[in-house]
Design an enzyme around this catalytic site. Sequence first.
Site, PDB file in Angstrom:
ATOM      1  N   SER A 131    -110.512  43.723 -23.616  1.00 27.02           N
ATOM      2  CA  SER A 131    -110.911  43.892 -25.023  1.00 27.02           C
ATOM      3  C   SER A 131    -111.954  42.879 -25.473  1.00 27.02           C
ATOM      4  O   SER A 131    -112.622  43.080 -26.477  1.00 27.02           O
ATOM      5  CB  SER A 131    -109.678  43.798 -25.935  1.00 27.02           C
ATOM      6  OG  SER A 131    -109.078  42.521 -25.813  1.00 27.02           O
TER       7      SER A 131
ATOM      8  N   SER B  97    -109.622  33.882 -11.172  1.00 27.03           N
ATOM      9  CA  SER B  97    -108.976  32.574 -11.150  1.00 27.03           C
ATOM     10  C   SER B  97    -109.826  31.631 -12.000  1.00 27.03           C
ATOM     11  O   SER B  97    -110.276  31.986 -13.092  1.00 27.03           O
ATOM     12  CB  SER B  97    -108.858  32.123  -9.691  1.00 27.03           C
ATOM     13  OG  SER B  97    -108.352  30.822  -9.599  1.00 27.03           O
TER      14      SER B  97
ATOM     15  N   TYR C   3    -102.265  25.260 -17.160  1.00 26.80           N
ATOM     16  CA  TYR C   3    -103.246  26.325 -16.888  1.00 26.80           C
ATOM     17  C   TYR C   3    -103.743  26.173 -15.450  1.00 26.80           C
ATOM     18  O   TYR C   3    -103.774  27.145 -14.685  1.00 26.80           O
ATOM     19  CB  TYR C   3    -104.405  26.214 -17.883  1.00 26.80           C
ATOM     20  CG  TYR C   3    -105.549  27.181 -17.623  1.00 26.80           C
ATOM     21  CD1 TYR C   3    -105.438  28.521 -17.984  1.00 26.80           C
ATOM     22  CD2 TYR C   3    -106.727  26.760 -17.012  1.00 26.80           C
ATOM     23  CE1 TYR C   3    -106.468  29.410 -17.746  1.00 26.80           C
ATOM     24  CE2 TYR C   3    -107.762  27.643 -16.773  1.00 26.80           C
ATOM     25  CZ  TYR C   3    -107.633  28.964 -17.141  1.00 26.80           C
ATOM     26  OH  TYR C   3    -108.665  29.849 -16.899  1.00 26.80           O
TER      27      TYR C   3
ATOM     28  N   LYS D 245    -103.332  28.794 -12.170  1.00 30.36           N
ATOM     29  CA  LYS D 245    -104.456  29.299 -11.360  1.00 30.36           C
ATOM     30  C   LYS D 245    -104.318  28.841  -9.898  1.00 30.36           C
ATOM     31  O   LYS D 245    -104.707  29.570  -8.992  1.00 30.36           O
ATOM     32  CB  LYS D 245    -105.793  28.854 -11.962  1.00 30.36           C
ATOM     33  CG  LYS D 245    -106.087  29.458 -13.335  1.00 30.36           C
ATOM     34  CD  LYS D 245    -106.203  30.983 -13.306  1.00 30.36           C
ATOM     35  CE  LYS D 245    -106.641  31.558 -14.652  1.00 30.36           C
ATOM     36  NZ  LYS D 245    -106.768  33.031 -14.648  1.00 30.36           N
TER      37      LYS D 245
HETATM   38  N1  LIG Z   1    -113.679  31.425 -20.421  1.00 32.58           N
HETATM   39  C1  LIG Z   1    -113.618  30.542 -19.432  1.00 32.58           C
HETATM   40  O1  LIG Z   1    -114.208  29.447 -19.504  1.00 32.58           O
HETATM   41  C2  LIG Z   1    -112.867  30.878 -18.175  1.00 32.58           C
HETATM   42  C3  LIG Z   1    -113.095  30.077 -17.049  1.00 32.58           C
HETATM   43  C4  LIG Z   1    -112.411  30.350 -15.876  1.00 32.58           C
HETATM   44  C5  LIG Z   1    -111.521  31.413 -15.819  1.00 32.58           C
HETATM   45  N2  LIG Z   1    -111.307  32.174 -16.928  1.00 32.58           N
HETATM   46  C6  LIG Z   1    -110.334  33.277 -16.807  1.00 32.58           C
HETATM   47  O2  LIG Z   1    -110.961  34.491 -17.142  1.00 32.58           O
HETATM   48  C7  LIG Z   1    -110.010  35.399 -17.678  1.00 32.58           C
HETATM   49  C8  LIG Z   1    -110.524  35.929 -18.999  1.00 32.58           C
HETATM   50  O3  LIG Z   1    -110.729  34.833 -19.882  1.00 32.58           O
HETATM   51  P1  LIG Z   1    -111.646  34.932 -21.172  1.00 32.58           P
HETATM   52  O4  LIG Z   1    -112.316  33.621 -21.332  1.00 32.58           O
HETATM   53  O5  LIG Z   1    -112.432  36.181 -21.159  1.00 32.58           O
HETATM   54  O6  LIG Z   1    -110.476  35.012 -22.284  1.00 32.58           O
HETATM   55  P2  LIG Z   1    -110.426  35.797 -23.692  1.00 32.58           P
HETATM   56  O7  LIG Z   1    -111.772  35.941 -24.260  1.00 32.58           O
HETATM   57  O8  LIG Z   1    -109.367  35.110 -24.490  1.00 32.58           O
HETATM   58  O9  LIG Z   1    -109.902  37.246 -23.244  1.00 32.58           O
HETATM   59  C9  LIG Z   1    -108.637  37.390 -22.669  1.00 32.58           C
HETATM   60  C10 LIG Z   1    -108.326  38.867 -22.511  1.00 32.58           C
HETATM   61  O10 LIG Z   1    -107.008  39.000 -21.952  1.00 32.58           O
HETATM   62  C11 LIG Z   1    -106.253  39.873 -22.799  1.00 32.58           C
HETATM   63  N3  LIG Z   1    -104.840  39.512 -22.677  1.00 32.58           N
HETATM   64  C12 LIG Z   1    -104.217  38.330 -22.954  1.00 32.58           C
HETATM   65  N4  LIG Z   1    -102.906  38.424 -22.729  1.00 32.58           N
HETATM   66  C13 LIG Z   1    -102.686  39.690 -22.270  1.00 32.58           C
HETATM   67  C14 LIG Z   1    -101.529  40.410 -21.886  1.00 32.58           C
HETATM   68  N5  LIG Z   1    -100.294  39.852 -21.917  1.00 32.58           N
HETATM   69  N6  LIG Z   1    -101.675  41.684 -21.463  1.00 32.58           N
HETATM   70  C15 LIG Z   1    -102.890  42.263 -21.441  1.00 32.58           C
HETATM   71  N7  LIG Z   1    -104.015  41.661 -21.819  1.00 32.58           N
HETATM   72  C16 LIG Z   1    -103.910  40.379 -22.239  1.00 32.58           C
HETATM   73  C17 LIG Z   1    -106.855  39.699 -24.190  1.00 32.58           C
HETATM   74  O11 LIG Z   1    -106.662  40.815 -25.031  1.00 32.58           O
HETATM   75  P3  LIG Z   1    -105.443  40.963 -26.082  1.00 32.58           P
HETATM   76  O12 LIG Z   1    -105.347  39.681 -26.849  1.00 32.58           O
HETATM   77  O13 LIG Z   1    -105.834  42.158 -26.885  1.00 32.58           O
HETATM   78  O14 LIG Z   1    -104.235  41.220 -25.240  1.00 32.58           O
HETATM   79  C18 LIG Z   1    -108.327  39.622 -23.828  1.00 32.58           C
HETATM   80  O15 LIG Z   1    -108.852  40.903 -23.633  1.00 32.58           O
HETATM   81  C19 LIG Z   1    -108.699  34.612 -17.788  1.00 32.58           C
HETATM   82  O16 LIG Z   1    -107.884  34.901 -16.672  1.00 32.58           O
HETATM   83  C20 LIG Z   1    -109.153  33.169 -17.758  1.00 32.58           C
HETATM   84  O17 LIG Z   1    -108.157  32.315 -17.268  1.00 32.58           O
HETATM   85  C21 LIG Z   1    -111.958  31.933 -18.102  1.00 32.58           C
END
Ligand SMILES: NC(=O)c1ccc[n+]([C@@H]2O[C@H](COP(=O)([O-])OP(=O)(O)OC[C@H]3O[C@@H](n4cnc5c(N)ncnc54)[C@H](OP(=O)(O)O)[C@@H]3O)[C@@H](O)[C@H]2O)c1
Length: 267
Positions: free
Chosen positions: A14, A129, A143, A147
């Site tokens: 989303s 990850s 966190y 990971k």
């Molecule tokens: N941003 C960074 O710097 C970064 C760096 C390394 C890794 N990551 C990883 O990348 C992935 C995405 O992160 P992001 O930064 O894009 O985060 P984000 O913008 O907060 O998006 C997270 C997504 O996961 C969904 N979500 C959360 N809990 C859920 C659940 N129980 N069931 C289904 N959907 C769920 C949220 O939608 P709803 O709230 O509608 O459920 C949203 O679509 C994560 O695994 C994060 O650990 C991010």
Amino acid sequence: MTMTPLVILITGASRGIGLACAEHLAARGHRVFGGSRTGGEHAAFTLSRLDVRDEDSVREWVANALEQAGRIDVLINNAGISLAGAVEEASAEDAWALFDTNLFGVIRATNAVLPHMRVDGGGRIINISSLAGRVGVPYLGLYAASKHALEGYSATLRYEVRRFGVYVSLVEPGDIHTGITGTPTSNPQTAYDGERERVNAVHDANMRDAPPPQRVAYVVERIINARRPRLRYTVTHGGERLVPLALRILPDSWLEALARRIYRLER
Ligand SMILES: NC(=O)c1ccc[n+]([C@@H]2O[C@H](COP(=O)([O-])OP(=O)(O)OC[C@H]3O[C@@H](n4cnc5c(N)ncnc54)[C@H](OP(=O)(O)O)[C@@H]3O)[C@@H](O)[C@H]2O)c1
């Protein structure tokens, strides 16, 4: 894999990285099924309600995609949350909620999809990850732990399912500019006041300067198109680029000293 349209499932589609991947892959002509707790609508791909913490919800989401598309070629386990605070400040319940999404959510979705991939003779499982899956990160410790667990799970799964034609890969982004925020831990301790705020300021500044989530989408596309995808793909910028090399060549004590300076830790 070839340029024929693939059926791709993405958890957490989303917003952020999941949305960027869904939009990018749909624009390439693939049939994308995304899911998130809030669900919603998107012109380019199917976005439905999915809670990776709920087994029935995951099964229903997978069954619905199978019913509509007849097969699943790629699963991208992206849904994830974060938890901000010192390790000691997190309750077991905080840790459980985090692992239930970041690790057990991946296990639920993977278990629901694998039987179909095995029968169909192959597929790709791409687990989002983090660089925090390779190194400890002060004040993001649980966190990082979730990971690290995902890394061990994925590396092992890769051994076991390759003979069915299924390739498991990990994407390890450094900071990516999305709206992700760490839920505060339940048991704040004054002992960590000051340093916690200083480290959080470093995290916030890194996030502000970070590349957009589309960077991850391009890497995911490379994995999908690779004939034999590797286990690990990093998505880094600036000084983060040195982390994979540093992990290979520097002793732990040097890495620790470096991290202490970067995060301005007290000792
Ligand atoms: N941003 C960074 O710097 C970064 C760096 C390394 C890794 N990551 C990883 O990348 C992935 C995405 O992160 P992001 O930064 O894009 O985060 P984000 O913008 O907060 O998006 C997270 C997504 O996961 C969904 N979500 C959360 N809990 C859920 C659940 N129980 N069931 C289904 N959907 C769920 C949220 O939608 P709803 O709230 O509608 O459920 C949203 O679509 C994560 O695994 C994060 O650990 C991010």
